[in-house]
Design a protein around this motif. Structure first.
Motif, PDB file in Angstrom:
ATOM      1  N   GLN A   1       0.827  -1.200   0.000  1.00 19.33           N
ATOM      2  CA  GLN A   1       0.000   0.000   0.000  1.00 19.33           C
ATOM      3  C   GLN A   1       0.862   1.251   0.000  1.00 19.33           C
ATOM      4  OE1 GLN A   1      -3.308   0.738   0.056  1.00 19.33           O
ATOM      5  NE2 GLN A   1      -3.767  -1.385  -0.425  1.00 19.33           N
ATOM      6  N   VAL A   2       1.857   1.239   0.894  1.00 22.81           N
ATOM      7  CA  VAL A   2       2.708   2.413   1.029  1.00 22.81           C
ATOM      8  C   VAL A   2       3.468   2.651  -0.270  1.00 22.81           C
ATOM      9  CG1 VAL A   2       4.742   3.303   2.202  1.00 22.81           C
ATOM     10  CG2 VAL A   2       2.913   2.271   3.528  1.00 22.81           C
ATOM     11  N   ARG A   3       4.041   1.571  -0.830  1.00 21.90           N
ATOM     12  CA  ARG A   3       4.783   1.696  -2.087  1.00 21.90           C
ATOM     13  C   ARG A   3       3.899   2.233  -3.207  1.00 21.90           C
ATOM     14  NH1 ARG A   3      10.148   0.559  -0.756  1.00 21.90           N
ATOM     15  NH2 ARG A   3       9.653   2.358   0.482  1.00 21.90           N
ATOM     16  N   GLN A   4       2.647   1.781  -3.193  1.00 21.87           N
ATOM     17  CA  GLN A   4       1.736   2.167  -4.266  1.00 21.87           C
ATOM     18  C   GLN A   4       1.330   3.635  -4.188  1.00 21.87           C
ATOM     19  OE1 GLN A   4      -2.028  -0.032  -4.588  1.00 21.87           O
ATOM     20  NE2 GLN A   4      -0.758  -1.687  -5.368  1.00 21.87           N
ATOM     21  N   HIS A   5       1.069   4.105  -2.989  1.00 22.87           N
ATOM     22  CA  HIS A   5       0.439   5.419  -2.857  1.00 22.87           C
ATOM     23  C   HIS A   5       1.398   6.546  -2.527  1.00 22.87           C
ATOM     24  CE1 HIS A   5      -3.553   3.782  -3.237  1.00 22.87           C
ATOM     25  NE2 HIS A   5      -3.247   2.841  -2.366  1.00 22.87           N
ATOM     26  N   HIS A   6       2.583   6.218  -2.079  1.00 19.90           N
ATOM     27  CA  HIS A   6       3.442   7.303  -1.616  1.00 19.90           C
ATOM     28  C   HIS A   6       4.816   7.222  -2.274  1.00 19.90           C
ATOM     29  CE1 HIS A   6       0.383   7.928   1.358  1.00 19.90           C
ATOM     30  NE2 HIS A   6       0.490   6.676   1.747  1.00 19.90           N
ATOM     31  N   THR A   7       5.302   8.402  -2.607  1.00 20.54           N
ATOM     32  CA  THR A   7       6.630   8.427  -3.198  1.00 20.54           C
ATOM     33  C   THR A   7       7.683   8.898  -2.206  1.00 20.54           C
ATOM     34  OG1 THR A   7       5.983  10.547  -4.110  1.00 20.54           O
ATOM     35  CG2 THR A   7       5.986   8.679  -5.622  1.00 20.54           C
ATOM     36  N   SER A   8       7.286   9.725  -1.263  1.00 22.42           N
ATOM     37  CA  SER A   8       8.284  10.167  -0.287  1.00 22.42           C
ATOM     38  C   SER A   8       7.803   9.874   1.131  1.00 22.42           C
ATOM     39  CB  SER A   8       8.564  11.662  -0.455  1.00 22.42           C
ATOM     40  OG  SER A   8       7.710  12.392   0.388  1.00 22.42           O
TER      41      SER A   8
ATOM     42  N   GLY B   1       6.341  -5.695  13.785  1.00 20.94           N
ATOM     43  CA  GLY B   1       6.000  -4.626  12.858  1.00 20.94           C
ATOM     44  C   GLY B   1       6.975  -3.469  12.970  1.00 20.94           C
ATOM     45  N   ARG B   2       7.296  -3.094  14.198  1.00 23.90           N
ATOM     46  CA  ARG B   2       8.193  -1.968  14.402  1.00 23.90           C
ATOM     47  C   ARG B   2       9.554  -2.244  13.767  1.00 23.90           C
ATOM     48  NH1 ARG B   2      10.529  -1.260  20.197  1.00 23.90           N
ATOM     49  NH2 ARG B   2      11.796  -2.908  19.304  1.00 23.90           N
ATOM     50  N   ASP B   3      10.088  -3.438  14.049  1.00 21.79           N
ATOM     51  CA  ASP B   3      11.413  -3.784  13.525  1.00 21.79           C
ATOM     52  C   ASP B   3      11.405  -3.843  11.999  1.00 21.79           C
ATOM     53  OD1 ASP B   3      12.088  -3.868  16.098  1.00 21.79           O
ATOM     54  OD2 ASP B   3      12.336  -6.052  16.249  1.00 21.79           O
ATOM     55  N   PHE B   4      10.326  -4.367  11.442  1.00 27.39           N
ATOM     56  CA  PHE B   4      10.210  -4.493   9.985  1.00 27.39           C
ATOM     57  C   PHE B   4      10.333  -3.129   9.317  1.00 27.39           C
ATOM     58  CE2 PHE B   4       7.517  -4.383   6.179  1.00 27.39           C
ATOM     59  CZ  PHE B   4       7.914  -5.504   5.487  1.00 27.39           C
ATOM     60  N   PHE B   5       9.582  -2.140   9.825  1.00 30.37           N
ATOM     61  CA  PHE B   5       9.575  -0.832   9.172  1.00 30.37           C
ATOM     62  C   PHE B   5      10.844  -0.044   9.466  1.00 30.37           C
ATOM     63  CE2 PHE B   5       4.932  -1.691   9.399  1.00 30.37           C
ATOM     64  CZ  PHE B   5       4.748  -1.817   8.033  1.00 30.37           C
ATOM     65  N   ARG B   6      11.354  -0.207  10.674  1.00 30.11           N
ATOM     66  CA  ARG B   6      12.593   0.511  11.006  1.00 30.11           C
ATOM     67  C   ARG B   6      13.717   0.045  10.099  1.00 30.11           C
ATOM     68  NH1 ARG B   6      12.498   1.434  17.173  1.00 30.11           N
ATOM     69  NH2 ARG B   6      11.085   3.224  17.188  1.00 30.11           N
ATOM     70  N   LYS B   7      13.776  -1.264   9.864  1.00 29.91           N
ATOM     71  CA  LYS B   7      14.838  -1.832   9.051  1.00 29.91           C
ATOM     72  C   LYS B   7      14.787  -1.276   7.638  1.00 29.91           C
ATOM     73  CE  LYS B   7      16.057  -6.563   9.658  1.00 29.91           C
ATOM     74  NZ  LYS B   7      15.322  -7.797   9.460  1.00 29.91           N
ATOM     75  N   ARG B   8      13.587  -0.945   7.193  1.00 26.71           N
ATOM     76  CA  ARG B   8      13.428  -0.417   5.846  1.00 26.71           C
ATOM     77  C   ARG B   8      13.413   1.104   5.818  1.00 26.71           C
ATOM     78  NH1 ARG B   8      11.846  -5.089   6.416  1.00 26.71           N
ATOM     79  NH2 ARG B   8      11.836  -6.658   4.766  1.00 26.71           N
ATOM     80  N   ASN B   9      13.841   1.702   6.906  1.00 19.87           N
ATOM     81  CA  ASN B   9      13.917   3.158   6.994  1.00 19.87           C
ATOM     82  C   ASN B   9      12.590   3.851   6.711  1.00 19.87           C
ATOM     83  OD1 ASN B   9      16.555   3.508   7.784  1.00 19.87           O
ATOM     84  ND2 ASN B   9      17.262   3.063   5.692  1.00 19.87           N
ATOM     85  N   MET B  10      11.528   3.269   7.199  1.00 21.91           N
ATOM     86  CA  MET B  10      10.236   3.931   7.041  1.00 21.91           C
ATOM     87  C   MET B  10       9.893   4.592   8.370  1.00 21.91           C
ATOM     88  SD  MET B  10       8.651   0.801   4.948  1.00 21.91           S
ATOM     89  CE  MET B  10       7.103   1.320   4.282  1.00 21.91           C
ATOM     90  N   PRO B  11       9.204   5.735   8.307  1.00 19.33           N
ATOM     91  CA  PRO B  11       9.009   6.501   9.536  1.00 19.33           C
ATOM     92  C   PRO B  11       7.990   5.852  10.483  1.00 19.33           C
ATOM     93  CG  PRO B  11       7.859   7.547   7.707  1.00 19.33           C
ATOM     94  CD  PRO B  11       8.595   6.395   7.127  1.00 19.33           C
ATOM     95  N   VAL B  12       8.481   5.379  11.615  1.00 18.92           N
ATOM     96  CA  VAL B  12       7.582   4.857  12.646  1.00 18.92           C
ATOM     97  C   VAL B  12       7.435   5.942  13.700  1.00 18.92           C
ATOM     98  CG1 VAL B  12       7.200   3.067  14.364  1.00 18.92           C
ATOM     99  CG2 VAL B  12       8.310   2.486  12.217  1.00 18.92           C
ATOM    100  N   ASP B  13       6.270   6.543  13.721  1.00 17.82           N
ATOM    101  CA  ASP B  13       6.047   7.695  14.577  1.00 17.82           C
ATOM    102  C   ASP B  13       5.865   7.289  16.030  1.00 17.82           C
ATOM    103  OD1 ASP B  13       6.110  10.346  14.263  1.00 17.82           O
ATOM    104  OD2 ASP B  13       3.927  10.619  14.199  1.00 17.82           O
ATOM    105  N   MET B  14       5.050   6.271  16.210  1.00 16.43           N
ATOM    106  CA  MET B  14       4.777   5.807  17.568  1.00 16.43           C
ATOM    107  C   MET B  14       4.773   4.292  17.536  1.00 16.43           C
ATOM    108  SD  MET B  14       1.604   8.042  18.794  1.00 16.43           S
ATOM    109  CE  MET B  14       0.855   8.670  17.340  1.00 16.43           C
TER     110      MET B  14
END
Lengths: 288, 134
Positions: free
Chosen positions: A102-109, A122-135
């Motif tokens: 979803q994120v790849r499809q809809h967002h470029t930055s 979930g947290r580790d997955f997104f952090r590893k991919r340098n995606m912004p985990v706000d909370m």
């Protein structure tokens, strides 16, 4: 051919693994029971709050609140519910894959979205991919209380009220049955699709104290938070169900493996005996 | 005397469901007393005690916000947490009170301040409800 000793060793270790998976299966089964019970206890609350919200939305007409209106989307919030631990089959990976796509499809930055995660995987997955985990929140118990997630839920709702995000989606595993869980995407905010029970006409037109806006001010955040909590309970039930199924198939596989190994163990034993006899007979024949 | 069915529901399950003759509570706009036959109404509640009176019995419930839905023969209270005096964890409430007071004295950012204030209110409310009853 593997030696008798080797096969014996493998059988013992597989048996031990089986014991563990069997135990985990039973633990998950009892946790699933509790989780189902929790989800049931939550039903009266969610039904009631939905009824009142729908009643106001239906009866009022002129009631307006920022949470009820869609606005231009500049930034999207994704709330992702996973577990803290693995060994639950495809439970985590299927949710994460869906969100990632979803994120790849809809967002470029990375400025266009933010992630809120419940659960360590979930947290580790997104952090590893340098995606912004706000909370994020980890270490939730298997039977979470509303108080445990109240802070993160109200913070997420607050992000929307403050205009930090313009919509909030929630991704989790919906519990269908003990063997089926479905990855579900649900739009929490803005609350544009409050299910109106059209069959049941507004049973009573309410007096509002102090007024409709005042009520919505309290009611809508509480409603949004209850949606989040409901999703968490649902996905906890799914987690235990998924883990139970995964452990059950692990146990079954172990059984199968033990069967195969026992067969080759017996073959090897038979071969050893046959060889010994041949040797003795051969030795006796040589003496004559 | 006619009665009202009062049910108190939280996300963690129903807390109470029983018949009473009168409900008095503190809404955001002021004290409310509800008797059977009241006009249908919805009102947000403050962090306060809800007092229930019935035939020879009375009950108090500590609610942390939420709201109240009134129908002629039924009152429903939906709150994120609601406790009877016997369910209140008194040592936890005392600790929460101390913690909130400490935070208020530190005076950090704005949001922390608001949150601490709410936590303090909830803790004091629980302590009040607990102590008045015993």
């Amino acid at each position: 051919m593997a030696s008798l000793r080797d096969i014996k060793g493998r059988i013992t270790s597989t048996k031990k693994t089986k014991q563990i998976t069997k135990a985990m299966e039973m633990v998950s089964a009892s946790k699933l029971n509790r989780a189902e019970q929790n989800a049931r206890q939550f039903v009266p609350y969610s039904e009631k709050i939905q009824e009142v919200v729908a009643n106001i939305a239906q009866g009022g007409g002129d009631a307006s609140h920022p949470m009820l209106e869609s606005r231009e989307v500049k930034r999207t919030g994704y709330l992702v519910i996973t577990s803290d631990r693995g060994l639950a089959g495809a439970y985590n990976s299927s949710v994460l894959r869906k969100v990632y796509q979803q994120v790849r499809q809809h967002h470029t930055s990375a400025d266009e979205y933010t992630l809120i995660t419940m659960g360590r995987i979930g947290r580790d997955f997104f952090r590893k991919r340098n995606m912004p985990v706000d909370m994020d929140i980890t270490g939730l118990s298997d039977q979470p209380d509303f108080a445990d997630i109240k802070d993160i839920a109200s913070d997420a709702v607050q992000l929307f009220s403050d205009g930090e995000i313009d919509q909030l989606y929630i991704y989790y595993n919906h519990y269908v049955s003990a063997i089926t869980q479905e990855v579900t995407e649900k739009k929490v905010l803005p609350l544009t699709d409050i299910e109106l029970d059209t069959k049941k006409a507004p049973s009573s037109s309410y007096e509002y104290e102090p007024d409709q806006e005042g009520i919505l001010e309290v009611l809508l955040p509480q409603y949004a938070e209850s949606l989040i909590y409901g999703a968490l309970l649902d996905s906890k039930a799914s987690e235990h169900a998924a883990r139970m199924t995964a452990m059950k198939s692990a146990t079954d596989n172990a059984d199968e493996l033990i069967g195969d190994l026992t067969l080759s163990y017996n073959r090897a034993r038979q071969a050893a005996i046959t060889q010994e006899i041949t040797e003795i007979v051969g030795g006796a024949a040589a003496l004559e | 005397m006619s009665t009202l069915t009062v049910s108190v529901v939280t996300p963690d399950g129903p807390v109470l469901e029983d018949a009473f003759e009168m409900v008095s509570c503190k809404a955001e706009s002021g004290e409310l007393g509800i008797l059977p036959g009241h006009i249908p109404m919805v009102a947000p509640l403050t962090i306060s005690a809800v007092r229930l009176k019935g035939e020879g019995k009375s009950d108090r419930i500590a609610v942390s916000g939420g709201f109240l839905e009134v129908r002629p023969d039924k009152v429903t209270i939906l709150a994120q947490s609601a406790e009877k005096p016997s369910d209140i964890d008194i040592s936890r409430a005392r600790k929460a009170k101390e913690r909130a007071e400490r935070r208020l004295q530190d005076k950090q950012s704005d949001i922390d301040f608001k949150r601490a204030e709410m936590a303090l209110k909830r803790a004091i409310n629980r302590l009040d409800v607990f102590e008045n009853n015993f």
